[in-house]
Motif scaffolding. Structure first.
Motif, PDB file in Angstrom:
ATOM      1  N   ASP A 106      33.028  44.745  34.509  1.00 22.10           N
ATOM      2  CA  ASP A 106      33.704  43.922  33.461  1.00 22.10           C
ATOM      3  C   ASP A 106      35.105  43.408  33.738  1.00 22.10           C
ATOM      4  N   GLY A 107      35.992  44.031  34.666  1.00 21.86           N
ATOM      5  CA  GLY A 107      37.258  43.699  34.975  1.00 21.86           C
ATOM      6  C   GLY A 107      38.186  44.147  33.881  1.00 21.86           C
ATOM      7  N   ASN A 108      38.062  44.989  33.169  1.00 24.95           N
ATOM      8  CA  ASN A 108      38.999  45.311  31.925  1.00 24.95           C
ATOM      9  C   ASN A 108      39.653  46.757  32.489  1.00 24.95           C
ATOM     10  N   GLU A 109      39.175  47.207  33.643  1.00 23.27           N
ATOM     11  CA  GLU A 109      39.840  48.490  34.170  1.00 23.27           C
ATOM     12  C   GLU A 109      40.840  48.103  35.157  1.00 23.27           C
ATOM     13  N   VAL A 110      41.757  49.142  35.508  1.00 24.30           N
ATOM     14  CA  VAL A 110      42.847  49.207  36.596  1.00 24.30           C
ATOM     15  C   VAL A 110      42.414  49.391  38.046  1.00 24.30           C
ATOM     16  N   ALA A 111      43.097  48.936  38.772  1.00 26.46           N
ATOM     17  CA  ALA A 111      42.497  48.915  40.010  1.00 26.46           C
ATOM     18  C   ALA A 111      43.667  48.967  41.334  1.00 26.46           C
ATOM     19  N   SER A 112      43.296  49.370  42.440  1.00 22.42           N
ATOM     20  CA  SER A 112      44.434  49.102  43.356  1.00 22.42           C
ATOM     21  C   SER A 112      43.606  49.245  44.824  1.00 22.42           C
ATOM     22  N   PHE A 113      44.710  48.352  45.799  1.00 19.97           N
ATOM     23  CA  PHE A 113      44.215  48.526  46.959  1.00 19.97           C
ATOM     24  C   PHE A 113      44.999  49.575  47.995  1.00 19.97           C
TER      25      PHE A 113
END
Length: 178
Positions: A41-48
């Motif tokens: 849904d794109g509502n969470e945090v993310a990192s590369f």
């Protein structure tokens, strides 16, 4: 140039997506393409994360600045994909939703010329379905007796350390310290 990437979910089952994206696009653009390709849904945090050839995690590149000083940390929108991926450095790690820890291995498979009339990013191939609900990480102990050493006859006396004849001086501070 167009980068063709294979993005593999770090899971027991084979789940991956092949994506074509412009090398000059930002890591944030790649993040958005991955969110769409895997149905998040794109509502969470993310990192590369940068990594070595053996997928050992190195430097974090987060979606948002989480540093103590605003603007000091470089984020996904500050990097183009070609800043991190090129012929001699073909791997990065992507983590989405730090509660479920969806971890993806992203590898550069090919560098090609841009095709006229194609809109990028483009989902080229999809294999496998995402597990429903939470990630399949099992945080339970293998040993059923793990907590047996903590089992005892817990009673009310265990819950209130200040009942009875004990005084605060026994703990190294005074009751009315302020």
């Amino acid at each position: 140039m167009i980068y063709k990437l294979r993005v593999i979910l770090d899971n027991e089952e084979d789940i991956f997506r092949d994506i074509a994206i412009e090398s000059s696009d930002s890591l944030e653009d790649l993040h958005n393409a991955l969110v769409n390709a895997f149905g998040f849904d794109g509502n969470e945090v993310a990192s590369f994360y940068t990594c070595d050839d053996n997928w050992n995690q190195e430097d974090e590149i987060p979606l948002f600045d989480t540093g103590d000083v605003a603007g000091e940390m470089r984020i996904m929108s500050d990097f183009s994909i070609e800043d991190l991926l090129y012929e001699k450095q073909t791997k990065i790690i992507y983590v989405y939703d730090f509660l479920n820890m969806w971890t993806f291995l992203v590898e550069l498979a090919a560098i090609e010329e841009k095709q006229v009339g194609v809109t990028y990013p483009e989902l080229l191939f999809s294999h496998g379905l995402m597990p429903i609900g939470e990630n399949n990480i099992n945080f339970e102990a293998d040993d059923d007796n793990l907590f047996s050493e903590f089992d005892d006859d817990l009673d009310e006396d265990d819950l209130d350390m200040f009942d009875g004849d004990d005084s605060f001086e026994d703990y190294g501070f005074e009751e009315n310290w302020n």
